[in-house]
Motif scaffolding. Sequence first.
Motif, PDB file in Angstrom:
ATOM      1  N   HIS A  44      14.940  69.326  50.468  1.00  0.00           N
ATOM      2  CA  HIS A  44      15.245  70.281  49.402  1.00  0.00           C
ATOM      3  C   HIS A  44      14.944  69.675  48.038  1.00  0.00           C
ATOM      4  O   HIS A  44      14.376  70.338  47.167  1.00  0.00           O
ATOM      5  CB  HIS A  44      16.704  70.730  49.481  1.00  0.00           C
ATOM      6  CG  HIS A  44      16.961  71.694  50.576  1.00  0.00           C
ATOM      7  ND1 HIS A  44      17.249  71.292  51.851  1.00  0.00           N
ATOM      8  CD2 HIS A  44      16.941  73.045  50.595  1.00  0.00           C
ATOM      9  CE1 HIS A  44      17.410  72.358  52.608  1.00  0.00           C
ATOM     10  NE2 HIS A  44      17.230  73.432  51.877  1.00  0.00           N
TER      11      HIS A  44
ATOM     12  N   TRP B  17      11.042  79.563  51.602  1.00  0.00           N
ATOM     13  CA  TRP B  17      11.859  79.210  52.766  1.00  0.00           C
ATOM     14  C   TRP B  17      10.995  78.675  53.899  1.00  0.00           C
ATOM     15  O   TRP B  17      11.406  77.778  54.627  1.00  0.00           O
ATOM     16  CB  TRP B  17      12.722  80.386  53.228  1.00  0.00           C
ATOM     17  CG  TRP B  17      11.949  81.599  53.659  1.00  0.00           C
ATOM     18  CD1 TRP B  17      11.625  82.677  52.886  1.00  0.00           C
ATOM     19  CD2 TRP B  17      11.391  81.845  54.947  1.00  0.00           C
ATOM     20  NE1 TRP B  17      10.902  83.578  53.621  1.00  0.00           N
ATOM     21  CE2 TRP B  17      10.743  83.098  54.894  1.00  0.00           C
ATOM     22  CE3 TRP B  17      11.371  81.143  56.145  1.00  0.00           C
ATOM     23  CZ2 TRP B  17      10.085  83.649  55.983  1.00  0.00           C
ATOM     24  CZ3 TRP B  17      10.714  81.699  57.228  1.00  0.00           C
ATOM     25  CH2 TRP B  17      10.087  82.941  57.144  1.00  0.00           C
ATOM     26  N   ALA B  18       9.781  79.195  54.054  1.00  0.00           N
ATOM     27  CA  ALA B  18       8.888  78.703  55.109  1.00  0.00           C
ATOM     28  C   ALA B  18       8.412  77.284  54.793  1.00  0.00           C
ATOM     29  O   ALA B  18       8.306  76.443  55.689  1.00  0.00           O
ATOM     30  CB  ALA B  18       7.700  79.639  55.274  1.00  0.00           C
TER      31      ALA B  18
ATOM     32  N   VAL C 216      10.094  75.061  53.089  1.00  0.00           N
ATOM     33  CA  VAL C 216      11.233  74.177  53.340  1.00  0.00           C
ATOM     34  C   VAL C 216      11.377  73.908  54.840  1.00  0.00           C
ATOM     35  O   VAL C 216      11.599  72.767  55.255  1.00  0.00           O
ATOM     36  CB  VAL C 216      12.533  74.772  52.749  1.00  0.00           C
ATOM     37  CG1 VAL C 216      13.751  74.000  53.221  1.00  0.00           C
ATOM     38  CG2 VAL C 216      12.471  74.782  51.234  1.00  0.00           C
ATOM     39  N   ILE C 217      11.227  74.926  55.668  1.00  0.00           N
ATOM     40  CA  ILE C 217      11.356  74.739  57.120  1.00  0.00           C
ATOM     41  C   ILE C 217      10.257  73.830  57.662  1.00  0.00           C
ATOM     42  O   ILE C 217      10.523  72.927  58.460  1.00  0.00           O
ATOM     43  CB  ILE C 217      11.362  76.104  57.840  1.00  0.00           C
ATOM     44  CG1 ILE C 217      12.661  76.831  57.530  1.00  0.00           C
ATOM     45  CG2 ILE C 217      11.192  75.930  59.345  1.00  0.00           C
ATOM     46  CD1 ILE C 217      12.718  78.247  58.039  1.00  0.00           C
TER      47      ILE C 217
ATOM     48  N   PHE D 219      10.917  70.344  56.502  1.00  0.00           N
ATOM     49  CA  PHE D 219      12.080  69.827  57.211  1.00  0.00           C
ATOM     50  C   PHE D 219      11.691  69.339  58.606  1.00  0.00           C
ATOM     51  O   PHE D 219      12.088  68.248  59.025  1.00  0.00           O
ATOM     52  CB  PHE D 219      13.161  70.908  57.316  1.00  0.00           C
ATOM     53  CG  PHE D 219      14.373  70.457  58.067  1.00  0.00           C
ATOM     54  CD1 PHE D 219      15.361  69.740  57.434  1.00  0.00           C
ATOM     55  CD2 PHE D 219      14.513  70.746  59.413  1.00  0.00           C
ATOM     56  CE1 PHE D 219      16.474  69.308  58.127  1.00  0.00           C
ATOM     57  CE2 PHE D 219      15.621  70.322  60.116  1.00  0.00           C
ATOM     58  CZ  PHE D 219      16.604  69.601  59.471  1.00  0.00           C
ATOM     59  N   CYS D 220      10.916  70.131  59.327  1.00  0.00           N
ATOM     60  CA  CYS D 220      10.508  69.746  60.689  1.00  0.00           C
ATOM     61  C   CYS D 220       9.678  68.463  60.679  1.00  0.00           C
ATOM     62  O   CYS D 220       9.920  67.555  61.485  1.00  0.00           O
ATOM     63  CB  CYS D 220       9.737  70.882  61.346  1.00  0.00           C
ATOM     64  SG  CYS D 220      10.748  72.326  61.687  1.00  0.00           S
TER      65      CYS D 220
END
Length: 98
Positions: free
Chosen positions: A21, A65-66, A68-69, A72-73
Motif C-alpha cells: 500500500h 484496487w487491481a 494493489v492486488i 500484493f501477490c
Amino acid sequence: MPRNQFQRMIFALLTVIITVHGYVFYSLYVVNGKLLMEITGADSVLGAIRAQGGVYMFGRMLPIWAVVIVEFCFAYALECLVGSPMSLLMCDKEVIEV
C-alpha cells in the motif's frame, strides 16, 4: 524474529500489507501525482487516475484496487520465497560471526 513457518508467513503477510500500500500510493500520489493532474486537468490525483481510466500495468489500464492486488501477490510470493529465507540466513551468519 519468527520461529516457525507459520510465524514467517504471518510476518510476511503483515510486511507486505504495509509495504505494498505504501509503495503503490507513494508512486501514484507523490511521484506521479502532479504530472497526472497536469495531463488530465483534474483537481485531484484520484480524479486524474479516474480520468485516464486507471493505472497502466501489463499493457492496459487497471483500476487501483487491481494494481494493489497484483502487487500484493507478487510481493507476498517474493517475501515468502526469497525474503524470509534470506533474512534467516543473514541473521544466522551475523550470530555466528559475533
